[in-house]
Design an enzyme around this catalytic site. Structure first.
Site: not given
Ligand code: IPM
Ligand code: MG
Length: 367
Positions: A226, A142, A254, A193, A250
């Site tokens: 993975d 990032y 999710d 990884k 990230d």
């Molecule tokens: C998160 C989001 C952020 C990230 C974006 C909005 C920059 O997806 O907090 O997970 O990628 O960290």
């Molecule tokens: Mg995110």
């Protein structure tokens, strides 16, 4: 009496709608405890681009540094798709993380009993699930240099980002994860990884060395990212705490969030290092984002924002009892059947807030 300051940054999309409900809960907590809070409200993300031309002004950043905690909503939306890359609404959250040194992003994924059937996975796979993902959040790809898009001699282009981690960056986030695991089931899974990336190999070696030096009481295992994604879908309860890099965290957070039935349920805390006085910069936000598709309709689920407030009470104010009260009130609201649309119900954001407040008040009356 404890006096604390919070910078409130509702942001864009559903952010302001869910934030309003979290602030009602905060009011209630202040009324029923010795907490006194001074709130400062400010714009962030697209809302700040509209007003100030940039997603995060220096003044807002200074307010964030001065506050005891930042309560953040969400940023972004299609209105700002044409913004230059370095002026997108998302830059606000990335800049807050890096400028405040918020390197440890705590993302719990908890399956609440009343929602065990809301998951896309079978109830018997997710019942009782309680995972904590600790995502590194100020380093890795990032923020790594070099980065950018350059034009080559033949007129075609080359896009570059760099995954980079130092011993110090790995150790400080791993420490947070080891400490957390020690207070939970005592199991930590470190994810990278190491089979293809040198930065992943350094990550693995550094976490292992730290374990052997300072955390032998925690059971440490390593997993490739993975495989971790696959294992999260196959048998998520094998995990207690996961520590991983910014990018993998990230993605995996999710994925983990969906195990719980709705993205609208999951809070997060992003913590920095404590200073000499023990004061620690921190930001709290739901992980669901601005949800432009339902923004403005008053139907977003406010629970992730309310649960983010609970994390704030716990991590920034040391108010464990109040944090639990808020968390229990959210579960009670679900138990009595309160559901927003994402959970198959028809309550508005405000009505869901009402249900949580009623549960809070009911618990108070029951003593
Ligand atoms: C998160 C989001 C952020 C990230 C974006 C909005 C920059 O997806 O907090 O997970 O990628 O960290
Ligand atoms: Mg995110």
């Amino acid at each position: 009496m404890t006096t604390k300051s919070i910078l409130v940054l509702p942001g864009d999309g559903v952010g302001p709608e869910v934030m309003a409900q979290a602030l009602r809960v905060l009011d209630r907590i202040c009324e029923t405890s010795d907490l006194v809070v001074t709130l400062e409200h400010d714009l962030v993300g697209g809302a700040s681009i509209e007003a100030n031309g940039v997603p995060l002004t220096d003044q807002t950043l200074a307010s964030a540094k001065a506050a005891d905690a930042v309560l953040f909503g969400s940023v972004g939306g299609p209105q700002w798709d044409a913004e230059p890359f370095d002026n997108r609404p998302e830059i606000a959250i990335l800049k807050l993380r890096s400028e405040l040194g918020l390197f440890a992003n705590l993302r719990p994924a908890i399956v609440f009993d009343p929602l065990v059937d809301a998951s896309t996975l079978k109830a018997e796979v997710v019942r009782g699930l309680n995972i904590m993902i600790v995502r590194e959040s100020t380093g890795g790809i990032y923020f790594g240099e070099p980065r950018g898009i350059e034009t080559l001699a033949d007129g075609t282009k080359r896009g570059v980002n760099t995954e980079v981690y130092t011993t110090h960056e790995i150790e400080r986030v791993a420490r947070v994860a080891f400490e957390l695991a020690g207070k939970r089931q005592g199991r930590l899974m470190s994810v990278e990884k190491a089979n293809v990336m040198e930065s992943g190999l350094l990550w693995r070696q550094t976490v292992q060395a730290l374990h052997d030096r300072d955390y032998v009481d925690v059971t440490l295992n390593h997993m490739y990212a993975d495989n971790c994604a696959m294992q999260l879908a196959r048998n998520p309860r094998q995990f207690d705490v996961i520590v991983t890099t910014n990018l993998f965290g990230d993605l995996l957070s999710d994925l983990a969030s969906m195990l719980t039935g709705s993205l609208g349920l999951l809070p997060s805390a992003t913590l920095g290092a404590p200073d000499a006085n023990g004061r620690r910069p921190a930001l709290y936000e739901p992980i669901h984002g601005s949800a432009p598709d339902i923004a403005g309709q008053g139907i977003a689920n406010p629970l992730a924002q309310i649960l983010s407030l609970a994390m704030l009470l716990r991590w920034s104010f040391g108010m464990e009892d109040e944090a639990r009260r808020v968390e229990r009130a959210c579960v009670t609201a679900l138990e009595v059947g309160a559901r927003t649309k994402d959970l198959g119900g028809d309550l508005t954001t405000q009505e869901m807030g009402d249900a949580v407040l009623a549960a809070l008040t009911g618990a108070e009356m029951a003593g």
